[in-house]
Design an enzyme around this catalytic site. Structure first.
Site, PDB file in Angstrom:
ATOM      1  N   TYR A  50       0.572  -1.135  -0.232  1.00 45.45           N
ATOM      2  CA  TYR A  50       0.000  -0.013   0.009  1.00 45.45           C
ATOM      3  C   TYR A  50       0.909   1.588  -0.157  1.00 45.45           C
ATOM      4  O   TYR A  50       0.149   2.309  -0.519  1.00 45.45           O
ATOM      5  CB  TYR A  50      -0.784   0.198   0.924  1.00 45.45           C
ATOM      6  CG  TYR A  50       0.247  -0.287   2.290  1.00 45.45           C
ATOM      7  CD1 TYR A  50       0.442   1.228   2.962  1.00 45.45           C
ATOM      8  CD2 TYR A  50      -0.094  -1.311   2.659  1.00 45.45           C
ATOM      9  CE1 TYR A  50       1.603   1.300   4.252  1.00 45.45           C
ATOM     10  CE2 TYR A  50       0.105  -1.555   4.691  1.00 45.45           C
ATOM     11  CZ  TYR A  50       0.921  -0.314   4.972  1.00 45.45           C
ATOM     12  OH  TYR A  50       2.526  -0.485   6.524  1.00 45.45           O
ATOM     13  N   CYS A  51       2.182   1.166   0.160  1.00 45.83           N
ATOM     14  CA  CYS A  51       3.132   2.105   0.511  1.00 45.83           C
ATOM     15  C   CYS A  51       3.972   2.168  -0.432  1.00 45.83           C
ATOM     16  O   CYS A  51       4.617   3.643  -1.242  1.00 45.83           O
ATOM     17  CB  CYS A  51       4.130   2.276   1.323  1.00 45.83           C
ATOM     18  SG  CYS A  51       5.439   3.183   1.944  1.00 45.83           S
ATOM     19  N   ASP A  75      11.645   7.777 -37.214  1.00 44.37           N
ATOM     20  CA  ASP A  75      11.875   6.513 -36.333  1.00 44.37           C
ATOM     21  C   ASP A  75      12.090   5.260 -37.617  1.00 44.37           C
ATOM     22  O   ASP A  75      12.482   3.931 -38.196  1.00 44.37           O
ATOM     23  CB  ASP A  75      10.963   6.379 -35.509  1.00 44.37           C
ATOM     24  CG  ASP A  75      12.209   4.547 -34.877  1.00 44.37           C
ATOM     25  OD1 ASP A  75      11.272   3.657 -35.118  1.00 44.37           O
ATOM     26  OD2 ASP A  75      12.917   4.586 -35.052  1.00 44.37           O
ATOM     27  N   CYS A 110     -10.133  16.564   9.140  1.00 48.31           N
ATOM     28  CA  CYS A 110      -9.410  17.973   8.600  1.00 48.31           C
ATOM     29  C   CYS A 110      -9.705  19.516   9.316  1.00 48.31           C
ATOM     30  O   CYS A 110      -8.528  20.489   9.826  1.00 48.31           O
ATOM     31  CB  CYS A 110      -9.691  18.388   6.704  1.00 48.31           C
ATOM     32  SG  CYS A 110      -9.207  16.848   5.810  1.00 48.31           S
TER      33      CYS A 110
END
Length: 643
Positions: free
Chosen positions: A100-101, A613, A332
């Site tokens: 999750y990190c 290319d 918050c």
């Protein structure tokens, strides 16, 4: 500017230390070795001598009220929130790879010169403490992998004499047990430890590494030291993911039966690279209902004003449980936290992507170079010489000039802090650093993103709209009086010459469109003929170029370092084959706060390079030229077209 590295040392370090101003003064740490913890606890438990308390305590209270100062305006936002809690990332490195990190492939680490040095961290800490910060938490990455983490904590711990009350650490616990005693002696008061499972095999799956036994040793050592009187507040942070470790919620609650710890269940949060989706998130209400089934007597604990978690307690249990509800019930309104990233950027909200560099301002006093120990000692020498009268009173005193500018920038950043962060639907699509490069297992809501964002210095000037029109237009524009008064300035360059991203926080969301074009010119008719007959070895040149241009438009923020991530709604790339050229025209649309000129330019140029290319084997003399914006519309500057 004077480079502090070049200053001679004119006195011993000991003498210098005795003469330093507040910013550089060191204080001997309080020794709390294990052998003395029990004695300290016993002394604290003795009844206090209350002789003359009726006169002494009111007098002391009156003195404290008289000496009380209003909280720093620099750390107070427009919603009257006072930010007395600072989290500092001291490294981008980690010895785990939690799912999750961080992304599975890891994150690109910053060059060492871009990261804060130990003296820089100490100086920033002292600036914030001087303004009223009472709690500092060291995070990472994993802070215990920093080689000098203990000396760093000792220097920050010395700020207790100047108002710092708490020095905390967020860690995964892998290496903590080896350094814990020294950290406690340095002043460590609290530990948040990440542990998402009690199953060693599941631990290895979730962290992509081994280490469960080491984490258990760290927990046991903390509890052992607390029994001896250390008084370390221990919290275990558990990120709960549906279908991964949600079955372990109750076993974690059971840990609090006999252990004086707080288990905090964290709602799974979205960050770059962690493949977040709403279905994986187990909400606070769901976790609480699950616990109430087994423990119907669960009681709510009164939370403090600035608590990030909603705390509960099972009657009779030694510990407590908490819920960090950043996704479903944000807190918050009482947020008192600021963050400094490993590369020295200030984040006023974990879930915000606006940052301002404090590192660059700090280093102005050292010619833009990192402030190492030698430069730090030279700063002390300047202060010592001033106090001895060896230099002019006008000589800059150590950190003083930069401290004033730092406070101005910090104050402006704090004042721009929003009332609350975005909701789930918006957070899922917002650009932000990977969690590992902000604050692992942080209790509130890009080390690097695909590109590193250095945001606009708050003291930088913005272009006026008339300046923008002059830049976009290929024909002369009539200048206003404001134009004469304000000379043009580059928006992505600060006053010190450092590169920064322009802030778009105050801009309104509007429909925006931009078209760019360029030309691929061939040196012969061979390549155009093969393109028409679709006989190139690499296949359909124009079809591949069209797809490449569309993909490039969507990846512009990954390619151009200071471009904002934009939710592009439409990209079209048209290629017209002529007798000896291919005309490329790319149009990009979005509903956003900033224009899409860069996306259009990236799409057109990439499509042209793809044609190059595809054809270079038969034409080595091709030229790509004329890349330009031919149309833009939307935003305050309105519509513009090239004549």
């Amino acid at each position: 500017m004077l480079c502090l590295r070049q200053l001679p040392k004119r006195a011993s370090h000991a003498k210098a230390r005795s003469l330093l101003s507040y910013t550089f003064k060191a204080v001997e740490p309080v020794c709390l070795s294990t052998r003395r913890l029990a004695t300290a606890a016993a002394q604290q438990s003795k009844p206090r001598d209350t002789t003359d308390s009726s006169t002494q305590e009111p007098a002391a209270r009156r003195r404290s009220l008289q000496d009380a100062k209003p909280f720093s305006d620099f750390l107070t936002d427009t919603f009257h929130r006072q930010h007395d809690y600072l989290r500092i990332s001291v490294t981008e490195r980690c010895n785990l790879r939690c799912v999750y990190c961080m992304p599975e492939e890891g994150v690109p680490l910053s060059p060492s010169r871009e990261l804060l040095t130990t003296p820089e961290i100490v100086m920033l800490s002292s600036v914030f403490v001087s303004q009223g910060v009472t709690k500092i938490r060291l995070t990472g990455g994993e802070p215990t992998v920093r080689r000098d983490i203990v000396p760093l904590m000792q220097q920050i711990g010395a700020l207790r004499a100047h108002g710092l009350k708490e020095l905390c650490l967020t860690t995964n616990g892998i290496s903590l047990h080896r350094k814990l005693d020294s950290m406690v002696e340095a002043g460590l008061t609290g530990i948040n430890m990440s542990l998402d499972t009690l199953d060693p095999w599941q631990f290895q799956i979730m962290t992509r590494r081994k280490g469960f036994d080491a984490v258990q040793r760290s927990i046991d050592r903390v509890l052992e030291m607390n029994r001896a009187g250390a008084g370390i507040r221990l919290k275990i942070n558990c990120v709960v993911m549906r279908g991964v470790n949600d079955r372990e919620v109750l076993p974690f609650v059971d840990l609090t039966r006999d252990k004086d710890i707080e288990i905090r269940f964290i709602e799974y949060m979205p960050f770059d690279g962690n493949k977040w989706n709403k279905r994986k998130m187990l909400s606070y209400d769901e976790m609480l209902d699950m616990i109430l089934v087994k423990y119907p007597t669960l009681q709510k604990v009164q939370d403090h004003k600035n608590d990030t978690s909603k705390t509960w307690h099972v009657p009779g249990f030694a510990g407590r449980i908490g819920f960090i509800t950043s996704m479903t019930h944000n807190f918050c309104g009482t947020c008192n936290r600021l963050r400094i990233t490993g590369d020295g950027n200030l984040k006023v909200c974990l879930f915000g992507n606006a940052e301002v560099s404090l590192r660059d301002i700090l280093r102005q006093s050292n010619g833009g170079e990192p402030i190492d120990e030698a430069a730090y000692e030279a700063m002390k020498q300047i202060e010592m010489d001033r106090r001895q009268g060896l230099t002019s009173p006008d000589t800059p005193l150590g950190m003083a000039p930069n401290e004033a500018e730092l406070l101005d920038v910090i104050g402006m950043a704090v004042k721009r802090k929003k009332a609350k962060h975005a909701g789930i639907g918006e957070l899922e699509h917002m650009k932000n650093r990977p969690m590992i490069l902000i604050d692992p297992v942080a209790p509130t809501l890009h080390g690097a993103m695909p590109r590193r964002m250095h945001h606009l210095n708050s003291t930088q000037h913005f272009f006026s709209h008339s300046h923008q029109r002059r830049l976009f237009s290929s024909t002369p524009q009539r200048q206003s009086k404001d134009d004469d008064a304000k000379p043009p300035k580059l928006t992505h360059v600060s006053e010190t010459g450092a590169a920064h991203m322009v802030s778009i926080a105050s801009k309104a969301v509007t429909a925006r469109v931009a078209t760019a074009s360029c030309t691929v010119r061939f040196s012969s008719a061979v390549a155009p003929g093969l393109i028409r007959a679709n006989e190139l070895k690499k296949g359909d040149a124009l079809g591949v170029a069209r797809v490449a241009g569309i993909m490039a438009a969507k990846r512009t923020p990954d390619l151009i370092p200071l471009c904002h991530p934009i939710p592009v709604s439409r990209v079209s790339v048209d290629l017209a084959l002529g007798e000896a050229s291919v005309e490329v025209r790319a149009t990009v649309e979005c509903d956003g706060k900033t224009g899409v000129e860069m996306e259009a330019l990236t799409a057109a140029s990439t499509a042209a390079l793809t044609v190059y290319d595809m054809c270079k084997a038969v034409d080595k003399g091709m030229v790509v030229d004329g890349l330009r914006v031919v149309l833009k519309d939307g935003g305050k500057s309105g519509r513009w077209e090239m004549d």
